[in-house]
Design an enzyme around this catalytic site. Structure first.
Site, short mmCIF file in Angstrom:
data_model
loop_
_atom_site.label_atom_id
_atom_site.label_comp_id
_atom_site.label_asym_id
_atom_site.label_seq_id
_atom_site.Cartn_x
_atom_site.Cartn_y
_atom_site.Cartn_z
CE LYS A 87 -3.86 2.12 2.61
NZ LYS A 87 -4.79 1.96 3.75
CB SER A 162 -8.12 4.03 3.08
OG SER A 162 -7.27 3.29 3.96
CB SER A 186 -8.59 1.17 5.87
OG SER A 186 -9.21 2.43 5.90
#
Lengths: 493, 477
Positions: A87, A162, A186
């Protein structure tokens, strides 16, 4: 020139981390071949999905080559040469780390996050950095400076957020696994929307050093994978005390793989009545109930419990997380790194325009909420009150865990929603995390496992355990996956 | 109308740790800009603080030295404000749960009286960097070497009642931190900085007046002057029927005045909240006990011991014990030569003036404690007179060797052979019949003339006491 993928490599792209380790050990294919195949697939599908914001092909091939050499020399670590994605919230030395923000579009970290370093040491091959909501603030991956990510199951839908880029990349087989972070859901909500296994460990289990902060007391790193076994492998690599993170906890990391198959007989599962109430899509509830009966079949006992203060969790979270964020994001001032506005006339102008232009709307909204909540005269009514609620929520869980071993329920009240459908109304978006947020407030580990399809879209079952019970969560998820095939459903692309 | 000044001091002491409060960067003063700033000091995304255990120990040590309550659970807070030399956009400090709670410091005033001043609290916080406005024509340079340096902020109660008391408090604090070895205390390099809260009120009033805070005063002298001038400014306003505004003011030593800083500075809402990147610091009894064993003998106790053990006056004992290095030096001298009073005189007198002239501290004294003891021993055993000793001392300063070497090589040994002295006196009396006549006719003062002649003739080496005795006898005849 696009080369036609051989059936062998096509099959390789379907393999998870555990299986790839066996294939590489058997020399079915090399890490370089595998990495090339992934890079090709990314090339083909990423322009449409927007899951990656940076692809590090050259470095990946160099890492793959090193892994192949180590394997030939017999010195390779067990998972060396397996590709994955980070990420874009984890600092990667020499590679841009933008955190979904224009503010960091030009930021190249001079150091590695502890998680990055650990994966590197394990010989894992980083394919690139995945898209995400700006500074991890969002539940649909629509706040990213790099544009929304599409859900591989249906390109008109969001992948969740997210960690939407990581989820879409794993679901679309643009990597076998990806790191992710979870501040209010998330990891788990995108796992639910994309049909993946996603685990957010106990607060303090994984080092936050090098992981760009959103809300320090809630942020935790975890993984998105296609099986519990793969999650166990990656959690093994990432977990552990780090002297560089004062909030990381010095508790030994158990062997997660060793307990994956443990029988479930006598397991007491708590079902919070608040998570099976109004607002839950009936079809989702049906699938979740069916999944729960699978655990019953294996000898577990279901018990309704109450998390009395769960209705306060979203409100408390949206005071505390923005409060911490408002301070965490003060460093983006245009002075030392990152975006700086063009030709500032003075200091105040530089601050105002740099932050005004560098941050997106959602980030600005949360900075303002947080600043307000901490202001003189409001601090007690908001911040202190929210901390008290946080304590009550933790107490609810503590009480529940005296009666049951784990808590289960839906990860999200519904399946993935259409792109653009909630961007106009922040509160509706904030309610996305209604089942997941309390887990962060309590610092507990939580896992989402694919538990069915509703109208052809995946849904997730959330499993929450006591502090540092990751081994148990992975064990339950694995047993469930041995008995069901929901996690094997893939969207195709 | 009689006015009374009320003063409270906030003193920032830079702790002498090797590395910063929350990062491993070095804290050495004067390095090239930004060479002592790592990824954390630059506040790069993803970096996290780790508390420097040594800074914590130093803070606890200070707390124990002032008899303060040590907080068992101490919390760091973020103090939020934007400034280019504050990289994170917040300063990590302590608000409600400081490491050091209430304690006190006893000060001695010039008239010999003592007062005990309450210390409200002391807490750890990180320093900011520096903005350099002079180096670049249109830009401001930022040097983050100092950013993150550990500071101990020590806050006094508003119990000081004059500029002189404030200076005495500051000097006591300065002496204490040097004793404890927790700071170099160098005010010129900013290792000790002082903010003074000053207000005035009518003598006898129980309520405090409105105060002004004078920022960043960097010498003892300026503290005194700044407080005097600020108190006078406030008195003038009040006597003209005006009102004091609560504000932050800056002392300008060149013009000897205080002036208002922008009111914006005062209006800041710092939005303090607990630092989520650091857990509360738990200080247990074992830790406190361990720190306690590292406490040195403190100035007040040392002074008492100097009086009881060495028989020094309270004045001498206070002066010698105010500085740990001086006290240690004195003790070595006194123990080696066996004469504490003489040792005290030499250390406070001749040695001190040489050090002062050459701007050296006692640790770099050109004459070691043992060498000085060697000199004093020769005075004690009458090898040389006190007067000759000064000559020898000067030679020692010039590096000509030990007292014994110098006495030997320069032939400065005192003449104590009474036969030789008698012979010399006889010669001098014989050579000065007129003066002899004057003396014998009752002009006693002429006696000193003869002493002078004898000492001159002996080049100062004749034992003065013997000269006196023999001369007196001979002249009477």
């Amino acid at each position: 020139m696009t080369s036609e993928m051989t059936p062998k490599m096509n099959d390789a792209l379907k393999q998870g981390v555990a299986e790839l380790a066996r294939s590489l050990a058997r020399k079915d294919f090399t890490s370089v071949e595998l990495t090339r195949a992934y890079l090709e697939r990314i090339d083909q599908h990423n322009p449409e999905l927007n899951a990656y914001v940076t692809v590090t092909g050259e470095q990946a091939l160099a890492q793959a080559q090193a892994a192949d050499q180590a394997r030939a020399a017999g010195t390779a670590a067990p998972y060396a040469g397996i590709p994955f994605a980070h990420k874009d919230i984890f600092c990667t030395s020499g590679v841009r780390t933008a955190c979904g923000s224009r503010m960091l579009d030009n930021f190249i970290a001079p150091y590695d996050a502890t998680v990055v370093e650990k994966m590197r040491q394990a010989g894992m091959v980083m394919l690139g950095k995945t898209n995400m909501d700006e500074f991890a603030m969002g539940s649909s991956n629509e706040t990213s400076w790099y544009g929304p990510v599409k859900n591989p199951w249906n390109h008109t839908l969001v992948p969740g957020g997210s960690s939407g880029g990581s989820a879409a990349a794993v679901a679309a087989h643009l990597c076998p696994a990806a790191t992710a972070t979870d501040t209010g859901g998330s990891i788990r909500q995108p796992a639910s929307f994309c049909g993946l296994t996603g685990i957010k460990p106990t607060y303090g289990r994984v080092s936050r050093w090098g992981m760009i902060a959103f809300a320090s007391s809630l942020d935790q790193a975890g993984v998105l994978t296609r099986s519990a076994e793969d999650a166990a492998i990656l959690m093994q690599m990432m977990s552990g005390f780090d002297p560089k993170d004062s909030t990381s906890v010095d508790v030994p990391v158990p062997d997660y793989l060793a307990t994956l198959d443990q029988p479930l007989k006598g397991l007491r599962i708590g079902l919070p009545k608040q998570h099976f109430a109004v607002g839950l899509n009936p079809e989702v509830e049906k699938q979740i109930r069916a999944a729960l009966s699978e655990f019953e079949k294996q000898g577990a006992v279901l018990k309704e419990i109450s998390l009395d203060n769960s209705h306060l969790s979203v409100s408390a979270y949206y005071v505390l997380a923005p409060a911490e964020a408002s301070a965490n994001l003060s460093r983006y001032d245009g002075v030392r790194f990152g975006y700086r506005c063009d030709k500032p006339v003075d200091l105040e102008d530089m601050y105002k325009r740099t932050r005004g232009e560098g941050f997106g709307d959602e980030v600005k909204r949360r900075i303002m909420i947080g600043t307000y909540a901490l202001s003189a005269g409001y601090y007690d009514a908001y911040y202190i009150k929210a901390q008290k609620v946080r304590r009550l929520i933790k107490d609810d869980f503590d009480r529940a865990f005296r009666e049951v071993d784990v808590i289960m329920g839906p990860t999200s009240p519904h399946t993935a929603f259409p792109l653009g459908s909630k961007t106009k109304d922040p509160v509706t978006m904030y309610l996305e995390d209604i089942y997941t947020i309390a887990v962060n407030l309590a610092g507990l580990p939580g896992l989402s496992v694919p538990a069915g399809l509703v109208n052809g879209l995946p849904i997730g079952l959330q499993i929450v355990g006591r502090d540092f019970s990751e081994a148990q969560l992975l064990n339950l998820a694995h047993r469930f996956q041995q008995a069901t095939d929901w996690h094997t459903h893939t969207p195709g692309v | 109308m009689a006015w009374e000044t009320v003063i409270g001091l906030e003193v920032h002491v830079q702790l002498a740790t090797k590395s910063k409060l929350f990062s491993g960067s070095a804290t050495t003063f004067g390095a090239e800009p930004n060479t002592q700033a790592n990824v954390f000091d630059l506040a790069l995304p993803g970096t996290l603080p780790v508390l420097n255990g040594e800074a914590l120990r130093m803070a606890v040590k200070f707390g124990l030295a002032i008899g303060a309550h040590i907080g068992k659970k101490s919390v760091f807070d973020r103090k939020n404000y934007f400034y280019p030399d504050l990289p994170k956009g917040y300063q990590t400090s302590q608000l409600d749960h400081p490491i050091v709670g209430k304690g006190s410091l006893t000060i001695t005033l010039d008239d010999g009286t003592s007062r005990t001043i309450g210390v409200t609290r002391a807490h750890l916080e990180e320093d900011a960097g520096k903005s350099l406005h002079e180096l670049f024509p249109n830009d401001t340079g930022i040097d983050l070497n100092r950013a993150g340096t550990p500071l101990l902020e020590i806050v006094s109660e508003p119990e000081l009642r004059s500029a002189k008391e404030a200076v005495a408090y500051l000097k006591k604090l300065h002496s204490l931190i040097l004793y404890l070895g927790i700071s170099d205390g160098d005010m010129s390099q900013g290792s000790m900085r002082c903010d003074a809260n000053v207000s005035v009120r009518q003598q006898g009033d129980s309520k405090f007046g409105t105060r002004a805070e004078i920022k960043n005063i960097n010498s003892f002298r300026f503290v005194e002057k700044a407080i005097l001038i600020e108190a006078q400014r406030q008195i003038d306003i009040l006597e003209d029927g005006g009102r004091i505004i609560q504000e932050t003011r800056l002392y300008d030593p060149d013009r000897n005045e205080t002036r208002s800083m922008r009111s914006k500075e005062v209006a800041n809402d710092y939005r303090y909240f607990p630092e989520p990147d650091l857990l509360p610091v738990v200080i247990d009894d074992a830790f406190i006990a361990a720190v306690k064993t590292t406490l040195p003998e403190l100035p007040d106790l040392k002074s008492q011991r100097f009086q009881s053990h060495y028989g020094l006056s309270d004045y001498d004992a206070d002066v010698l014990s105010a500085d740990r290095a001086t006290a240690d030096f004195f003790e070595v001298v006194a123990n080696a030569c066996g004469d504490a009073k003489l040792s005290a005189n030499w250390v406070m007198g001749d040695l001190q003036s040489v050090l002062h002239k050459s701007e050296l501290d006692i640790a770099h004294s050109p004459v070691s404690a043992h060498a000085l003891a060697g000199l004093i021993s020769r005075i004690k055993d009458n090898t040389i007179s006190s007067k000759i000793a000064k000559t020898v001392f000067e030679a020692m300063i010039n590096g000509e060797g030990s007292a014994d070497t110098i006495i030997e090589s320069k032939g400065l040994k005192q003449v104590t052979d009474s036969g030789a002295i008698e012979k010399l006196i006889d010669t001098i009396i014989a050579a000065n019949p007129k003066q002899l006549e004057q003396y014998r006719s009752g002009q006693d003062k002429v006696f000193t003339f003869f002493v002078g002649q004898v000492m001159k003739e002996s080049k100062g080496k004749a034992n003065p006491a013997q000269v006196n005795d023999i001369l007196l006898n001979k002249l009477k005849k």
